[in-house]
Design a protein around this motif. Structure first.
Motif, PDB file in Angstrom:
ATOM      1  N   ASN A  73       0.810  -1.204   0.000  1.00 46.13           N
ATOM      2  CA  ASN A  73       0.000   0.000   0.000  1.00 46.13           C
ATOM      3  C   ASN A  73       0.847   1.260   0.000  1.00 46.13           C
ATOM      4  OD1 ASN A  73      -2.318  -1.475  -0.003  1.00 46.13           O
ATOM      5  ND2 ASN A  73      -2.707  -1.281   2.181  1.00 46.13           N
ATOM      6  N   MET A  74       2.082   1.169   0.486  1.00 49.13           N
ATOM      7  CA  MET A  74       2.962   2.322   0.535  1.00 49.13           C
ATOM      8  C   MET A  74       3.182   2.905  -0.849  1.00 49.13           C
ATOM      9  SD  MET A  74       4.738   4.449   2.197  1.00 49.13           S
ATOM     10  CE  MET A  74       6.113   5.580   1.957  1.00 49.13           C
ATOM     11  N   LYS A  75       3.176   2.054  -1.883  1.00 48.94           N
ATOM     12  CA  LYS A  75       3.461   2.556  -3.226  1.00 48.94           C
ATOM     13  C   LYS A  75       2.420   3.573  -3.658  1.00 48.94           C
ATOM     14  CE  LYS A  75       0.993  -0.765  -6.118  1.00 48.94           C
ATOM     15  NZ  LYS A  75       1.103  -1.774  -7.174  1.00 48.94           N
ATOM     16  N   TYR A  76       1.176   3.463  -3.125  1.00 48.51           N
ATOM     17  CA  TYR A  76       0.154   4.409  -3.517  1.00 48.51           C
ATOM     18  C   TYR A  76       0.422   5.788  -2.940  1.00 48.51           C
ATOM     19  CZ  TYR A  76      -2.223   0.234  -5.043  1.00 48.51           C
ATOM     20  OH  TYR A  76      -2.517  -0.933  -5.666  1.00 48.51           O
ATOM     21  N   LEU A  77       0.916   5.827  -1.702  1.00 47.03           N
ATOM     22  CA  LEU A  77       1.304   7.106  -1.142  1.00 47.03           C
ATOM     23  C   LEU A  77       2.477   7.678  -1.914  1.00 47.03           C
ATOM     24  CD1 LEU A  77       1.170   9.351   0.909  1.00 47.03           C
ATOM     25  CD2 LEU A  77       2.635   7.999   2.387  1.00 47.03           C
ATOM     26  N   LEU A  78       3.443   6.840  -2.242  1.00 51.66           N
ATOM     27  CA  LEU A  78       4.590   7.303  -2.995  1.00 51.66           C
ATOM     28  C   LEU A  78       4.164   7.802  -4.363  1.00 51.66           C
ATOM     29  CD1 LEU A  78       7.217   4.581  -2.067  1.00 51.66           C
ATOM     30  CD2 LEU A  78       6.601   6.670  -0.883  1.00 51.66           C
ATOM     31  N   LEU A  79       3.171   7.149  -4.935  1.00 50.93           N
ATOM     32  CA  LEU A  79       2.657   7.598  -6.219  1.00 50.93           C
ATOM     33  C   LEU A  79       2.049   8.985  -6.084  1.00 50.93           C
ATOM     34  CD1 LEU A  79       2.105   7.023  -9.170  1.00 50.93           C
ATOM     35  CD2 LEU A  79      -0.002   5.883  -8.508  1.00 50.93           C
ATOM     36  N   SER A  80       1.322   9.222  -4.984  1.00 51.69           N
ATOM     37  CA  SER A  80       0.758  10.555  -4.789  1.00 51.69           C
ATOM     38  C   SER A  80       1.838  11.599  -4.629  1.00 51.69           C
ATOM     39  CB  SER A  80      -0.180  10.584  -3.578  1.00 51.69           C
ATOM     40  OG  SER A  80       0.534  10.512  -2.371  1.00 51.69           O
ATOM     41  N   ILE A  81       2.934  11.241  -3.955  1.00 55.05           N
ATOM     42  CA  ILE A  81       4.059  12.150  -3.805  1.00 55.05           C
ATOM     43  C   ILE A  81       4.698  12.439  -5.155  1.00 55.05           C
ATOM     44  CG2 ILE A  81       6.366  12.412  -2.821  1.00 55.05           C
ATOM     45  CD1 ILE A  81       5.374  10.748  -0.464  1.00 55.05           C
ATOM     46  N   VAL A  82       4.809  11.392  -5.969  1.00 55.35           N
ATOM     47  CA  VAL A  82       5.333  11.560  -7.315  1.00 55.35           C
ATOM     48  C   VAL A  82       4.565  12.631  -8.059  1.00 55.35           C
ATOM     49  CG1 VAL A  82       5.465  10.445  -9.567  1.00 55.35           C
ATOM     50  CG2 VAL A  82       6.310   9.261  -7.559  1.00 55.35           C
ATOM     51  N   PHE A  83       3.255  12.572  -7.975  1.00 51.60           N
ATOM     52  CA  PHE A  83       2.446  13.512  -8.729  1.00 51.60           C
ATOM     53  C   PHE A  83       2.470  14.912  -8.132  1.00 51.60           C
ATOM     54  CE2 PHE A  83       0.171   9.521 -10.035  1.00 51.60           C
ATOM     55  CZ  PHE A  83       0.742   9.518 -11.283  1.00 51.60           C
ATOM     56  N   VAL A  84       2.885  15.023  -6.886  1.00 51.58           N
ATOM     57  CA  VAL A  84       3.077  16.348  -6.316  1.00 51.58           C
ATOM     58  C   VAL A  84       4.325  16.990  -6.893  1.00 51.58           C
ATOM     59  CG1 VAL A  84       3.650  17.577  -4.192  1.00 51.58           C
ATOM     60  CG2 VAL A  84       1.839  15.875  -4.176  1.00 51.58           C
ATOM     61  N   LEU A  85       5.326  16.183  -7.225  1.00 52.71           N
ATOM     62  CA  LEU A  85       6.642  16.724  -7.581  1.00 52.71           C
ATOM     63  C   LEU A  85       7.067  16.571  -9.025  1.00 52.71           C
ATOM     64  CD1 LEU A  85       8.739  15.583  -4.500  1.00 52.71           C
ATOM     65  CD2 LEU A  85       7.781  17.825  -4.954  1.00 52.71           C
ATOM     66  N   ALA A  86       6.613  15.549  -9.745  1.00 54.67           N
ATOM     67  CA  ALA A  86       7.257  15.231 -11.015  1.00 54.67           C
ATOM     68  C   ALA A  86       6.269  15.090 -12.145  1.00 54.67           C
ATOM     69  CB  ALA A  86       8.036  13.928 -10.861  1.00 54.67           C
ATOM     70  N   PHE A  87       6.580  15.703 -13.291  1.00 53.08           N
ATOM     71  CA  PHE A  87       5.652  15.694 -14.407  1.00 53.08           C
ATOM     72  C   PHE A  87       6.377  15.434 -15.715  1.00 53.08           C
ATOM     73  CE2 PHE A  87       3.932  17.977 -10.967  1.00 53.08           C
ATOM     74  CZ  PHE A  87       2.656  17.472 -10.875  1.00 53.08           C
ATOM     75  N   ALA A  88       5.652  14.830 -16.664  1.00 55.74           N
ATOM     76  CA  ALA A  88       6.287  14.306 -17.867  1.00 55.74           C
ATOM     77  C   ALA A  88       6.594  15.363 -18.913  1.00 55.74           C
ATOM     78  CB  ALA A  88       5.369  13.252 -18.487  1.00 55.74           C
ATOM     79  N   LYS A  89       7.524  15.002 -19.795  1.00 51.05           N
ATOM     80  CA  LYS A  89       7.833  15.832 -20.940  1.00 51.05           C
ATOM     81  C   LYS A  89       6.792  15.606 -22.029  1.00 51.05           C
ATOM     82  CE  LYS A  89      12.785  15.563 -20.081  1.00 51.05           C
ATOM     83  NZ  LYS A  89      14.091  15.090 -20.603  1.00 51.05           N
ATOM     84  N   ALA A  90       6.590  16.617 -22.873  1.00 48.97           N
ATOM     85  CA  ALA A  90       5.590  16.503 -23.927  1.00 48.97           C
ATOM     86  C   ALA A  90       6.032  15.501 -24.988  1.00 48.97           C
ATOM     87  CB  ALA A  90       5.376  17.864 -24.589  1.00 48.97           C
ATOM     88  N   GLY A  91       5.048  14.753 -25.551  1.00 49.73           N
ATOM     89  CA  GLY A  91       5.339  13.814 -26.627  1.00 49.73           C
ATOM     90  C   GLY A  91       5.398  14.526 -27.959  1.00 49.73           C
ATOM     91  N   SER A  92       5.793  13.817 -28.974  1.00 55.57           N
ATOM     92  CA  SER A  92       5.981  14.435 -30.275  1.00 55.57           C
ATOM     93  C   SER A  92       4.698  14.490 -31.092  1.00 55.57           C
ATOM     94  CB  SER A  92       7.051  13.666 -31.053  1.00 55.57           C
ATOM     95  OG  SER A  92       6.678  12.307 -31.186  1.00 55.57           O
ATOM     96  N   ALA A  93       3.761  13.586 -30.840  1.00 52.09           N
ATOM     97  CA  ALA A  93       2.520  13.560 -31.614  1.00 52.09           C
ATOM     98  C   ALA A  93       1.345  13.521 -30.651  1.00 52.09           C
ATOM     99  CB  ALA A  93       2.508  12.336 -32.529  1.00 52.09           C
ATOM    100  N   GLN A  94       0.636  14.661 -30.534  1.00 50.77           N
ATOM    101  CA  GLN A  94      -0.425  14.770 -29.555  1.00 50.77           C
ATOM    102  C   GLN A  94      -1.616  15.500 -30.141  1.00 50.77           C
ATOM    103  OE1 GLN A  94       1.980  16.972 -26.725  1.00 50.77           O
ATOM    104  NE2 GLN A  94       1.888  15.255 -25.324  1.00 50.77           N
ATOM    105  N   SER A  95      -2.811  15.173 -29.625  1.00 47.72           N
ATOM    106  CA  SER A  95      -3.993  15.928 -29.987  1.00 47.72           C
ATOM    107  C   SER A  95      -3.984  17.241 -29.223  1.00 47.72           C
ATOM    108  CB  SER A  95      -5.249  15.128 -29.623  1.00 47.72           C
ATOM    109  OG  SER A  95      -5.351  15.021 -28.208  1.00 47.72           O
ATOM    110  N   ASN A  96      -4.883  18.159 -29.581  1.00 48.50           N
ATOM    111  CA  ASN A  96      -4.961  19.430 -28.878  1.00 48.50           C
ATOM    112  C   ASN A  96      -5.249  19.233 -27.404  1.00 48.50           C
ATOM    113  OD1 ASN A  96      -4.415  20.926 -31.165  1.00 48.50           O
ATOM    114  ND2 ASN A  96      -6.581  21.173 -31.713  1.00 48.50           N
ATOM    115  N   SER A  97      -6.140  18.280 -27.088  1.00 56.30           N
ATOM    116  CA  SER A  97      -6.480  18.043 -25.690  1.00 56.30           C
ATOM    117  C   SER A  97      -5.295  17.453 -24.935  1.00 56.30           C
ATOM    118  CB  SER A  97      -7.698  17.119 -25.574  1.00 56.30           C
ATOM    119  OG  SER A  97      -7.414  15.846 -26.126  1.00 56.30           O
ATOM    120  N   ASP A  98      -4.514  16.582 -25.608  1.00 54.34           N
ATOM    121  CA  ASP A  98      -3.328  16.023 -24.973  1.00 54.34           C
ATOM    122  C   ASP A  98      -2.289  17.111 -24.731  1.00 54.34           C
ATOM    123  OD1 ASP A  98      -4.567  13.608 -25.124  1.00 54.34           O
ATOM    124  OD2 ASP A  98      -3.418  12.883 -26.842  1.00 54.34           O
ATOM    125  N   GLN A  99      -2.171  18.038 -25.656  1.00 53.10           N
ATOM    126  CA  GLN A  99      -1.244  19.148 -25.488  1.00 53.10           C
ATOM    127  C   GLN A  99      -1.674  20.023 -24.312  1.00 53.10           C
ATOM    128  OE1 GLN A  99      -1.038  21.089 -29.293  1.00 53.10           O
ATOM    129  NE2 GLN A  99       0.402  19.600 -30.134  1.00 53.10           N
TER     130      GLN A  99
END
Length: 219
Positions: free
Chosen positions: A3-29
């Motif tokens: 269950n700890m991984k879920y808390l760690l996952l929440s921490i991840v989303f507080v701190l770290a975000f992905a780079k943009a992909g090369s082919a995306q729809s407007n909504s994905d952008q």
């Protein structure tokens, strides 16, 4: 520990975000652009402290469990209180302090290949997920925009993750994880403080503080 991984996952989303992909729809952008705004804001902080509440629910298995706790983070260092156990990382070793069992386990942090852990919170999200623009909700007068994250690999435990972002503050509001098993895990941030003075021992383990504990060194 699972269950700890879920808390760690929440921490991840507080701190770290992905780079943009090369082919995306407007909504994905739009999803990428919003995540970048949140990332820039959180990465500008020297440290942060937050309290949270959580829930694990699986109707089929009659599971409905509430939890709460807090976490302090600075760079890769962390001090997390989760379900009565403290998870401490000083930049070199992880200390799992179980007060109920009077036990401390000391180990190196898991490698990035072992999954989502605090040791890779600033990098894991850079790959492995498809980002989708999702619904906008009004939560007690706050506009919460959701971004859906879909794992690219098929061997993960979770089906998708919804990341709720307060559009006014560009802070995380909540994280909703839907498992393939049907379990839904929700973490909601109750309070957040940033750049507060931290005690010198916030991320330090002192064996003398646990004289009657069984201390196990795993590596």
């Amino acid at each position: 520990m699972r269950n700890m991984k879920y808390l760690l996952l929440s921490i991840v989303f507080v701190l770290a975000f992905a780079k943009a992909g090369s082919a995306q729809s407007n909504s994905d952008q739009k999803a990428e652009e919003l995540l970048k705004k949140v990332a820039q804001k959180f990465k500008s902080y020297d440290n942060l402290y937050f309290t949270y509440k959580g829930n694990f629910k699986n109707v089929k298995n009659s599971i409905n469990t509430d939890i709460q706790g807090d976490a302090t983070l600075s760079g890769q260092k962390y001090n997390v209180n989760y379900m009565g156990t403290t998870f401490l990382f000083d930049g070199n070793r992880q200390y799992v302090i179980n007060r109920e069992d009077e036990q401390v386990t000391i180990s190196k942090p898991a490698s990035e290949d072992d999954g989502i852990t605090p040791s890779n919170i600033l990098s894991f999200y850079e790959k492995g997920y498809t980002k989708k623009w999702d619904i906008l909700q009004d939560v007690k007068g706050r506009k919460i925009q959701y971004v859906k994250l879909i794992p690219i690999k098929s061997d993960t435990d979770y089906k998708n993750v919804l990341l709720g972002i307060d559009k006014q503050s560009n802070h995380i509001y909540n994280v909703i994880i839907t498992e393939k098993s049907g379990t839904v895990v929700t973490f909601t941030l109750k309070s957040l403080k940033v750049n507060e003075p931290l005690a010198k021992n916030t991320f330090r383990f002192d064996e003398s503080d646990y004289p009657d504990f069984d201390i196990e060194q795993l590596d």
